[in-house]
Design a protein around this motif. Structure first.
Motif, mmCIF file in Angstrom:
data_model
loop_
_atom_site.group_PDB
_atom_site.id
_atom_site.type_symbol
_atom_site.label_atom_id
_atom_site.label_comp_id
_atom_site.label_asym_id
_atom_site.label_seq_id
_atom_site.Cartn_x
_atom_site.Cartn_y
_atom_site.Cartn_z
ATOM 1 N N ALA B 119 0.876 -1.233 -0.101
ATOM 2 C CA ALA B 119 0.202 -0.152 0.074
ATOM 3 C C ALA B 119 0.488 1.576 -0.066
ATOM 4 C CB ALA B 119 -0.643 -0.075 1.357
ATOM 5 N N SER B 120 2.032 1.290 1.008
ATOM 6 C CA SER B 120 2.884 2.827 0.627
ATOM 7 C C SER B 120 3.768 2.709 -0.141
ATOM 8 C CB SER B 120 3.359 2.046 2.267
ATOM 9 O OG SER B 120 4.901 1.442 2.042
ATOM 10 N N ARG B 121 4.001 1.890 -0.929
ATOM 11 C CA ARG B 121 4.491 1.922 -2.274
ATOM 12 C C ARG B 121 4.159 2.016 -3.168
ATOM 13 N NH1 ARG B 121 7.276 -3.017 -0.248
ATOM 14 N NH2 ARG B 121 6.113 -3.707 -1.700
ATOM 15 N N THR B 122 2.479 1.799 -3.332
ATOM 16 C CA THR B 122 1.550 2.740 -4.786
ATOM 17 C C THR B 122 0.546 3.329 -4.338
ATOM 18 O OG1 THR B 122 0.196 0.538 -3.857
ATOM 19 C CG2 THR B 122 2.420 -0.111 -5.123
ATOM 20 N N MET B 123 0.875 4.270 -3.742
ATOM 21 C CA MET B 123 0.570 5.293 -2.731
ATOM 22 C C MET B 123 -0.468 6.170 -4.623
ATOM 23 S SD MET B 123 -1.008 5.092 0.352
ATOM 24 C CE MET B 123 -1.487 6.741 0.654
ATOM 25 N N ILE B 124 0.180 6.612 -5.221
ATOM 26 C CA ILE B 124 0.441 7.701 -6.310
ATOM 27 C C ILE B 124 0.070 7.008 -7.717
ATOM 28 C CG2 ILE B 124 2.702 6.993 -6.857
ATOM 29 C CD1 ILE B 124 0.936 10.246 -6.920
ATOM 30 N N TRP B 125 -0.283 5.406 -7.538
ATOM 31 C CA TRP B 125 -0.479 4.700 -8.751
ATOM 32 C C TRP B 125 -2.115 5.022 -8.003
ATOM 33 C CZ3 TRP B 125 1.936 5.929 -12.413
ATOM 34 C CH2 TRP B 125 3.589 5.417 -12.205
ATOM 35 N N GLY B 126 -2.224 3.908 -7.208
ATOM 36 C CA GLY B 126 -3.552 3.469 -6.490
ATOM 37 C C GLY B 126 -4.998 5.143 -6.563
ATOM 38 N N GLY B 127 -3.994 6.371 -6.272
ATOM 39 C CA GLY B 127 -4.835 7.958 -6.262
ATOM 40 C C GLY B 127 -4.977 8.330 -7.105
ATOM 41 N N LEU B 128 -4.027 7.549 -8.112
ATOM 42 C CA LEU B 128 -4.572 7.684 -9.963
ATOM 43 C C LEU B 128 -5.811 7.070 -10.620
ATOM 44 C CD1 LEU B 128 -1.618 8.618 -11.817
ATOM 45 C CD2 LEU B 128 -2.257 10.501 -11.310
ATOM 46 N N VAL B 129 -6.292 6.304 -9.873
ATOM 47 C CA VAL B 129 -6.572 5.199 -9.992
ATOM 48 C C VAL B 129 -8.077 5.418 -10.191
ATOM 49 C CG1 VAL B 129 -7.783 2.793 -9.601
ATOM 50 C CG2 VAL B 129 -5.548 3.042 -10.261
ATOM 51 N N ILE B 130 -7.759 6.389 -8.278
ATOM 52 C CA ILE B 130 -8.962 6.547 -7.482
ATOM 53 C C ILE B 130 -9.714 7.929 -7.899
ATOM 54 C CG2 ILE B 130 -9.999 7.878 -5.367
ATOM 55 C CD1 ILE B 130 -8.056 5.591 -4.541
ATOM 56 N N PHE B 131 -8.660 8.584 -8.760
ATOM 57 C CA PHE B 131 -9.349 10.436 -9.292
ATOM 58 C C PHE B 131 -10.107 10.007 -10.874
ATOM 59 C CE2 PHE B 131 -8.127 13.526 -12.588
ATOM 60 C CZ PHE B 131 -8.419 14.598 -11.742
ATOM 61 N N PHE B 132 -9.041 8.849 -11.729
ATOM 62 C CA PHE B 132 -9.762 8.575 -12.932
ATOM 63 C C PHE B 132 -11.365 7.679 -11.924
ATOM 64 C CE2 PHE B 132 -6.027 9.586 -14.583
ATOM 65 C CZ PHE B 132 -6.904 10.518 -15.154
ATOM 66 N N TYR B 133 -11.367 6.943 -11.660
ATOM 67 C CA TYR B 133 -12.592 6.216 -11.128
ATOM 68 C C TYR B 133 -13.399 7.604 -10.859
ATOM 69 C CZ TYR B 133 -15.505 4.266 -7.381
ATOM 70 O OH TYR B 133 -16.611 3.836 -6.792
ATOM 71 N N HIS B 137 -17.724 7.547 -12.325
ATOM 72 C CA HIS B 137 -18.471 7.702 -11.407
ATOM 73 C C HIS B 137 -19.777 8.640 -11.188
ATOM 74 C CE1 HIS B 137 -20.707 6.420 -7.416
ATOM 75 N NE2 HIS B 137 -20.105 7.505 -7.093
ATOM 76 N N LEU B 138 -18.892 9.835 -11.089
ATOM 77 C CA LEU B 138 -19.898 11.127 -10.855
ATOM 78 C C LEU B 138 -20.642 11.053 -12.565
ATOM 79 C CD1 LEU B 138 -17.138 13.899 -9.832
ATOM 80 C CD2 LEU B 138 -19.670 13.125 -8.009
ATOM 81 N N LEU B 139 -20.008 10.737 -13.668
ATOM 82 C CA LEU B 139 -21.012 10.757 -14.417
ATOM 83 C C LEU B 139 -21.844 9.488 -14.896
ATOM 84 C CD1 LEU B 139 -17.916 11.736 -17.093
ATOM 85 C CD2 LEU B 139 -18.873 12.997 -16.448
ATOM 86 N N HIS B 140 -21.491 8.824 -13.892
ATOM 87 C CA HIS B 140 -22.125 7.670 -14.402
ATOM 88 C C HIS B 140 -23.563 7.534 -13.905
ATOM 89 C CE1 HIS B 140 -22.706 3.174 -12.778
ATOM 90 N NE2 HIS B 140 -23.443 3.415 -14.833
ATOM 91 N N LEU B 141 -23.549 8.031 -11.742
ATOM 92 C CA LEU B 141 -24.461 7.815 -10.834
ATOM 93 C C LEU B 141 -24.651 9.357 -10.305
ATOM 94 C CD1 LEU B 141 -24.017 4.372 -9.090
ATOM 95 C CD2 LEU B 141 -26.200 5.305 -10.771
ATOM 96 N N THR B 142 -23.516 10.391 -10.671
ATOM 97 C CA THR B 142 -24.673 11.570 -9.819
ATOM 98 C C THR B 142 -24.924 12.749 -11.013
ATOM 99 O OG1 THR B 142 -22.347 11.168 -8.352
ATOM 100 C CG2 THR B 142 -23.897 13.489 -8.460
ATOM 101 N N ILE B 143 -24.368 12.363 -12.113
ATOM 102 C CA ILE B 143 -24.600 13.577 -12.830
ATOM 103 C C ILE B 143 -25.380 12.778 -14.311
ATOM 104 C CG2 ILE B 143 -24.047 14.981 -15.199
ATOM 105 C CD1 ILE B 143 -21.314 15.000 -13.181
ATOM 106 N N GLY B 144 -24.569 11.308 -14.477
ATOM 107 C CA GLY B 144 -26.315 10.963 -15.099
ATOM 108 C C GLY B 144 -25.943 10.847 -16.388
ATOM 109 N N ALA B 145 -24.625 11.184 -16.917
ATOM 110 C CA ALA B 145 -24.176 11.460 -18.726
ATOM 111 C C ALA B 145 -24.664 10.620 -19.441
ATOM 112 C CB ALA B 145 -23.024 11.977 -19.097
#
Ligand code: FES
Lengths: 257, 241
Positions: B119-133, B137-145
C-alpha cells in the motif's frame, strides 16, 4: 567460502558505469564485508587491474563512512549494522551478491561504490549546530535536562550520517537524517535559541539538494545501522510546521519578539 | 543558500507550500477531509440494504431527496471536496515528480524493499486510479451523463444504482476501484498523522491497526453494494419515488 560478486564499476562521476562479475575464493567467514573486499582488491591489484573503490574509515561502525547496497538492501542483510561490521558468516558459500553505490541525485557517484555525501554536510551547516561561547565549559549540571529528553536526543544523535536512509528510500528522501539532526538539538535546552531557524533552514537546504519527500514508508528506519526511529521524521514535520507559521525575524519592527 | 519562511499572510503560505513538508501537510489535511467524506458516503450507500418504506419510497431515495433539499449544504460540501481533491492531487503529482524523476534519476539494478507495505509503495498509482474512477462515478451515478449511463433518471437514486450496477463489467470495475481505495487508505489514514508530526511510540502502532481496520471496513462496505446487485440480492423492485 566462495562468492560471486557483481560490483558496480564506474571510472568517475561522468562515466556511465556498469556491473562487473568477479569470482572470489578463500573468503573466511570471520572477515568483515570490507575485509572480503580488501582480499578481492589485493587480487585485482596483483593482476594489474583497478581495485574497487569504497569508502571506509573507522571500520567500527561509528564514523558513517562506509556503506553500499548489497542485494538491493542498504548495508546488507543484517539489521542494525554498517557494512564494515557485517561479517561474512551471514552469507552462504557460493552465494551471488550484487554491490551497488547509494543512488540519489544528491549523492553523485564519484567512483565504483564511493559517493559524494557533501550534501549532508551542507544540511548540517545550514542549521545543525548550537551557538555557545567558547572558553571554559560551564559545569555539566548547571543546565537541567529531563531524563527522557536526554534519552530521545541521544537516540537521535546516534545517527552517523552514513546515508543508508536516503539509499533505501524509494523517494531518495533524507528525512530520517534531517529528522534525527533536528530532533537531537530540538530536544535539548542548548538547542532552543536556534530551534525555529534550524528547522526552517535545514529543511530548505534538504530541498535544495534535491532529496525527495517522505511518504512514510519506513524503509529508512529498517536499514538504519543505528536504529534511528521514524518518530524523528514526525518530530521534524512538527518542528517545521510550527516554525513555518510561528517564526518571526528578530529584527522585525514593532511589537514583541 | 537556504531560504527561510518569513513574511506574512500569502507569502508565508506560499513558502510553506513550497516546502516538501508543507505539501505533505496539505495532503494530510485534504486527505482527512476526503476520508471523512468516504466514510459518510459509505454509510449513505449501505442504506441500499434497508427495506422499502410502507409508502413505497426507498430509504435511499428519501436520503437523496433530503440532501437535494439543502442546496447550501450540498454545494458547500461539494466545493470543499472539489478544493480538497485539487490540492491533494496537485501536491501528490508535484511530490511524485520530485521523488521519482529528480531525486533518483538513476535507478538501482537491484532494490529489495524489506519492511514497506505494498500500500505504501503504490500510493501515487492507487491515487490516480481513484481519481479517474471518481470522474467516471460522477458521470455514471451523480450527473448521469447519457454516454456513460443511458438509463439514468434524475432523482431516482435506488433505481439508478441498481440498473447502473447490473452490468457486470461496471460492477466489477466498481469493486476493483474500491479495493484500490481501501489499499490507499490502509497507508493513508495513519500516514496523515505522521505527515502532520503526530507520532508517539505508544499510539502510532494502535493508529496503524485502526487504519487497517478502517480500510477493511471501507473496502467491504463499498464492495458489498455492487456485489449485492450483481448476485441479485438487491433488485430493481425497490424504489419509486
Ligand atoms: S567504516 Fe566507519 S562506520 Fe563503517
Amino acid at each position: 567460502m566462495k562468492l560471486v560478486l557483481n560490483i558496480w564499476r564506474q571510472k568517475n562521476q561522468n562515466s556511465r558505469g556498469g556491473m562487473v562479475r568477479y569470482e572470489l575464493d578463500g573468503v573466511n567467514e570471520h572477515m568483515s564485508f570490507l575485509e572480503m573486499l580488501d582480499v578481492l582488491n589485493e587480487q585485482l591489484t596483483e593482476k594489474g587491474e583497478d581495485p574497487v573503490t569504497f569508502e571506509h574509515d573507522c571500520r567500527e561502525g561509528i564514523c558513517g563512512c562506509c556503506g553500499f547496497m548489497i542485494n538491493g538492501v542498504a548495508h546488507g542483510p543484517h539489521r542494525g549494522t554498517t557494512v564494515c561490521q557485517l561479517h561474512m558468516r551471514h552469507f552462504r558459500d557460493g552465494e551471488e551478491l550484487w554491490l551497488e553505490p547509494w543512488r540519489a541525485a544528491a549523492f553523485p557517484v564519484l567512483k565504483d561504490l564511493l559517493v559524494d555525501r557533501a550534501a549532508f554536510d551542507r544540511i548540517i551547516a545550514a542549521g545543525g549546530f548550537i551557538s555557545v561561547n567558547t572558553g571554559s565549559a560551564q559545569d555539566a549540571n548547571t543546565i537541567a535536562v529531563q531524563k527522557h529528553c536526554a534519552e530521545l536526543a541521544m537516540d537521535a544523535a546516534a545517527c552517523i550520517g552514513c546515508g543508508a536512509c536516503v539509499a533505501a528510500c524509494p523517494n531518495a528522501s533524507a528525512s530520517l537524517f534531517v529528522g534525527a539532526k533536528i530532533s537531537h538539538l530540538a530536544l535539548l535546552p542548548q538547542g532552543q535559541p536556534e530551534r525555529s531557524r534550524r528547522a526552517l533552514n535545514m529543511v530548505a537546504q534538504m530541498q535544495q539538494e534535491v532529496f525527495g519527500s517522505c511518504t512514510n514508508i519506513g524503509e529508512c528506519e529498517a536499514v538504519c545501522p543505528k536504529g534511528v526511529k521514524l518518530e524523528n521524521i514526525a518530530r521534524m514535520n512538527r518542528e517545521y510546521i510550527k516554525a513555518a507559521w510561528a517564526y518571526r525575524e528578530e529584527a522585525a519592527a514593532g511589537g514583541g519578539g | 543558500m537556504s531560504t527561510m519562511a518569513v513574511g506574512g499572510g500569502l507569502t508565508r503560505s506560499a513558502s510553506f507550500y513550497d516546502s516538501v513538508i508543507g505539501k505533505k501537510a496539505v495532503m494530510a489535511i485534504t486527505g482527512f477531509i476526503l476520508f471523512g467524506f468516504v466514510l459518510v458516503h459509505m454509510a449513505g450507500n449501505l442504506q441500499v440494504f434497508l427495506p422499502v418504506h410502507a409508502n413505497g419510497v426507498h430509504p435511499l431515495d428519501e436520503y437523496g431527496a433530503k440532501l437535494r433539499a439543502m442546496p447550501p449544504l450540498l454545494w458547500g460540501a461539494r466545493i470543499v471536496l472539489l478544493v480538497a481533491v485539487i490540492l491533494h492531487f496537485v501536491a501528490a503529482i508535484q511530490l511524485s515528480l520530485l521523488n521519482k524523476r529528480q531525486a533518483r534519476p538513476q535507478r538501482y539494478v537491484k532494490l529489495a524493499p524489506i519492511v514497506s507495505t505494498y500500500a505504501s509503495r503504490t500510493m501515487i498509482w492507487g491515487g490516480l486510479v481513484i481519481f479517474f474512477y471518481v470522474i467516471y462515478h460522477l458521470l455514471h451515478l451523480t450527473i448521469g451523463a447519457r454516454f456513460v449511463n443511458p438509463t439514468f433518471e434524475e432523482g431516482h437514486v435506488y433505481q439508478n444504482l441498481v440498473s447502473g450496477l447490473q452490468n457486470p463489467v461496471v460492477a466489477i470495475f466498481y469493486m476493483i476501484a474500491n479495493i484500490v481505495l481501501a489499499i490507499h487508505l490502509y497507508h493513508g489514514i495513519w500516514s496523515m498523522f505522521q505527515s502532520l508530526g503526530i507520532a508517539h511510540p505508544r499510539y502510532t502502532p494502535i493508529l496503524k491497526r485502526v487504519s487497517a481496520v478502517l480500510a477493511w471496513v471501507i473496502g467491504i462496505g463499498f464492495c458489498s453494494v455492487p456485489l449485492a446487485v450483481l448476485t441479485g440480492f438487491v433488485k430493481m423492485t425497490g424504489g419509486n419515488l
